[in-house]
Design a protein around this motif. Structure first.
Motif, mmCIF file in Angstrom:
data_model
loop_
_atom_site.group_PDB
_atom_site.id
_atom_site.type_symbol
_atom_site.label_atom_id
_atom_site.label_comp_id
_atom_site.label_asym_id
_atom_site.label_seq_id
_atom_site.Cartn_x
_atom_site.Cartn_y
_atom_site.Cartn_z
ATOM 1 N N PHE A 54 5.978 -1.592 13.139
ATOM 2 C CA PHE A 54 4.926 -0.685 12.697
ATOM 3 C C PHE A 54 4.100 -1.372 11.613
ATOM 4 C CE2 PHE A 54 8.990 0.395 10.670
ATOM 5 C CZ PHE A 54 8.695 0.263 9.318
ATOM 6 N N ASP A 55 2.941 -0.775 11.310
ATOM 7 C CA ASP A 55 2.025 -1.348 10.327
ATOM 8 C C ASP A 55 2.571 -1.206 8.909
ATOM 9 O OD1 ASP A 55 0.201 -1.942 12.322
ATOM 10 O OD2 ASP A 55 -0.938 -0.091 12.051
ATOM 11 N N MET A 56 2.299 -2.214 8.071
ATOM 12 C CA MET A 56 2.549 -2.112 6.643
ATOM 13 C C MET A 56 1.422 -2.849 5.916
ATOM 14 S SD MET A 56 5.626 -3.240 4.056
ATOM 15 C CE MET A 56 4.687 -4.609 3.345
ATOM 16 N N PRO A 57 0.374 -2.134 5.519
ATOM 17 C CA PRO A 57 -0.736 -2.783 4.820
ATOM 18 C C PRO A 57 -0.393 -3.080 3.369
ATOM 19 C CG PRO A 57 -1.147 -0.435 4.992
ATOM 20 C CD PRO A 57 0.141 -0.699 5.738
ATOM 21 N N SER A 58 -1.139 -4.007 2.794
ATOM 22 C CA SER A 58 -0.990 -4.310 1.372
ATOM 23 C C SER A 58 -2.354 -4.197 0.695
ATOM 24 C CB SER A 58 -0.430 -5.717 1.151
ATOM 25 O OG SER A 58 -1.433 -6.691 1.354
ATOM 26 N N LEU A 59 -2.319 -4.061 -0.620
ATOM 27 C CA LEU A 59 -3.509 -4.179 -1.451
ATOM 28 C C LEU A 59 -3.378 -5.458 -2.266
ATOM 29 C CD1 LEU A 59 -3.834 -0.499 -2.743
ATOM 30 C CD2 LEU A 59 -5.175 -1.604 -0.933
ATOM 31 N N ILE A 60 -4.446 -6.219 -2.348
ATOM 32 C CA ILE A 60 -4.412 -7.506 -3.062
ATOM 33 C C ILE A 60 -5.461 -7.520 -4.154
ATOM 34 C CG2 ILE A 60 -4.611 -10.023 -2.847
ATOM 35 C CD1 ILE A 60 -3.770 -9.751 0.072
ATOM 36 N N HIS A 115 0.857 -1.184 0.000
ATOM 37 C CA HIS A 115 0.000 0.000 0.000
ATOM 38 C C HIS A 115 0.901 1.245 0.000
ATOM 39 C CE1 HIS A 115 -3.601 2.209 0.178
ATOM 40 N NE2 HIS A 115 -4.312 1.396 0.944
ATOM 41 N N ALA A 116 0.294 2.409 -0.190
ATOM 42 C CA ALA A 116 1.048 3.665 -0.229
ATOM 43 C C ALA A 116 1.899 3.822 1.021
ATOM 44 C CB ALA A 116 0.089 4.843 -0.368
ATOM 45 N N VAL A 117 3.088 4.397 0.864
ATOM 46 C CA VAL A 117 4.016 4.522 1.980
ATOM 47 C C VAL A 117 3.412 5.340 3.118
ATOM 48 C CG1 VAL A 117 5.206 6.617 1.174
ATOM 49 C CG2 VAL A 117 6.460 4.907 2.520
ATOM 50 N N GLU A 118 2.496 6.250 2.803
ATOM 51 C CA GLU A 118 1.851 7.062 3.848
ATOM 52 C C GLU A 118 1.037 6.201 4.820
ATOM 53 O OE1 GLU A 118 2.895 9.588 0.462
ATOM 54 O OE2 GLU A 118 1.764 7.710 0.600
ATOM 55 N N ASN A 119 0.664 4.997 4.403
ATOM 56 C CA ASN A 119 -0.109 4.100 5.259
ATOM 57 C C ASN A 119 0.772 3.172 6.090
ATOM 58 O OD1 ASN A 119 -2.708 5.021 4.408
ATOM 59 N ND2 ASN A 119 -2.379 3.936 2.483
ATOM 60 N N SER A 120 2.072 3.309 5.931
ATOM 61 C CA SER A 120 3.033 2.530 6.714
ATOM 62 C C SER A 120 3.871 3.516 7.521
ATOM 63 C CB SER A 120 3.924 1.703 5.769
ATOM 64 O OG SER A 120 4.790 0.868 6.491
ATOM 65 N N PRO A 121 3.456 3.817 8.752
ATOM 66 C CA PRO A 121 3.990 5.001 9.443
ATOM 67 C C PRO A 121 5.501 5.019 9.623
ATOM 68 C CG PRO A 121 2.665 3.633 10.919
ATOM 69 C CD PRO A 121 2.408 3.144 9.542
ATOM 70 N N GLY A 122 6.103 3.885 9.935
ATOM 71 C CA GLY A 122 7.550 3.858 10.103
ATOM 72 C C GLY A 122 8.282 4.142 8.808
ATOM 73 N N TYR A 123 7.828 3.524 7.718
ATOM 74 C CA TYR A 123 8.472 3.758 6.426
ATOM 75 C C TYR A 123 8.192 5.165 5.901
ATOM 76 C CZ TYR A 123 10.138 -1.031 5.729
ATOM 77 O OH TYR A 123 10.822 -2.217 5.831
ATOM 78 N N HIS A 124 7.008 5.703 6.231
ATOM 79 C CA HIS A 124 6.721 7.086 5.835
ATOM 80 C C HIS A 124 7.682 8.041 6.535
ATOM 81 C CE1 HIS A 124 4.611 10.505 4.372
ATOM 82 N NE2 HIS A 124 4.000 10.799 5.506
ATOM 83 N N ALA A 125 7.908 7.833 7.824
ATOM 84 C CA ALA A 125 8.854 8.667 8.571
ATOM 85 C C ALA A 125 10.266 8.526 8.003
ATOM 86 C CB ALA A 125 8.844 8.279 10.049
#
Length: 264
Positions: free
Chosen positions: A252-258, A141-151
């Motif tokens: 931290f969370d890292m969602p995906s789209l399937i 999913h978009a990096v903005e939805n993965s807070p650690g990777y967004h930071a």
């Protein structure tokens, strides 16, 4: 003298660090979304070092079969060291080396973002599915939805400029439902469904996360000098501190789209 890490291939680094931190958890998830069953013949496209193929094989069992296909021979070399009766083949997603209607299930996780012709690859996956067969393709999913990777991406922007931050963002480039729907339409998948599923990123420390990202040839590999890396390590201690849990581990969370589809 080279360190042990420097002697490892990018595929070995990926398997040793990224797979346990991110990807192994997704194998059972994607297999479930594709409704893999005992006895199924399964194809894993862009199989990497085999996390999803192994999960599918555990479900399909000895009465089924699993083929893992990847364009990277180094990834396949690592996959072939894994236990299990999986056939590992080199090939491209846009030109699958299989006849029509040969698989009950086609799956792919976290490789689709890097395909040269994404709609062609989806059409190929549907071609090799038998009528009634199931497809499941996972992307970050978009990096903005993965807070650690967004930071982390914002930190890279600040320290080294947007080009470096965007290099890190490359795996998150398809984290948009509308864009995925358009790719599906271009591929002729009119009945495709896109679902979100949630996972976690887990590294043993901030240092481990930063070092692994720096070694990743698909994002930051070769981008940073040793001096820049030292700066990044120091600044990450502050930027990623909100995601540190017990014992210094980071999570931290890292969602995906399937993408899910069925062949009529």
């Amino acid at each position: 003298m080279m360190t042990l890490e420097e002697e490892r291939s990018p595929a070995e680094i990926y398997d040793a660090h990224f797979v346990p931190a991110l990807f192994v958890q997704w194998g059972p998830v994607v297999a479930a979304e594709a409704a893999v069953q005992k006895g199924d013949r399964v194809l894993d496209v862009a199989c990497g070092t085999g996390a999803l193929a192994l999960a599918a094989a555990a479900i399909a069992g000895p009465s089924g079969s699993v083929v893992g296909l990847d364009a990277n021979p180094d990834m396949l070399a690592v996959a072939r060291r894994k236990p299990g009766q999986i056939e590992w083949l080199e090939g491209k997603a846009e030109a699958l080396p299989f006849p029509d209607n040969g698989f009950d299930v086609v799956v792919s996780q976290f490789g689709f973002m890097f395909f040269e012709d994404k709609s062609k690859a989806l059409a190929e996956m549907m071609r090799v599915l038998r009528p009634g067969g199931r497809l499941a393709v996972a992307v970050c999913h978009a990096v903005e939805n993965s807070p650690g990777y967004h930071a982390f991406a914002l930190l890279l922007d600040r320290l080294f400029g947007k080009a470096v931050g965007d290099a890190f963002r490359a795996p998150f480039s398809l984290g948009d439902v509308g864009r995925l729907q358009e790719i599906c339409r271009q591929a002729g998948l009119m009945g495709a469904e896109i679902v979100q599923r949630n996972g976690k990123v887990r590294f043993k420390s901030i240092d481990a996360l930063v070092s692994t990202e720096r070694a990743c040839v698909w994002t930051l590999g070769g981008v940073l000098t040793d001096q820049q890396f030292e700066v990044l390590l120091k600044e990450s201690e502050t930027a990623l501190r909100p995601f540190v849990i017990n014992g210094g581990k980071i999570e931290f969370d890292m969602p995906s789209l399937i993408i899910k589809a069925w062949k009529s």
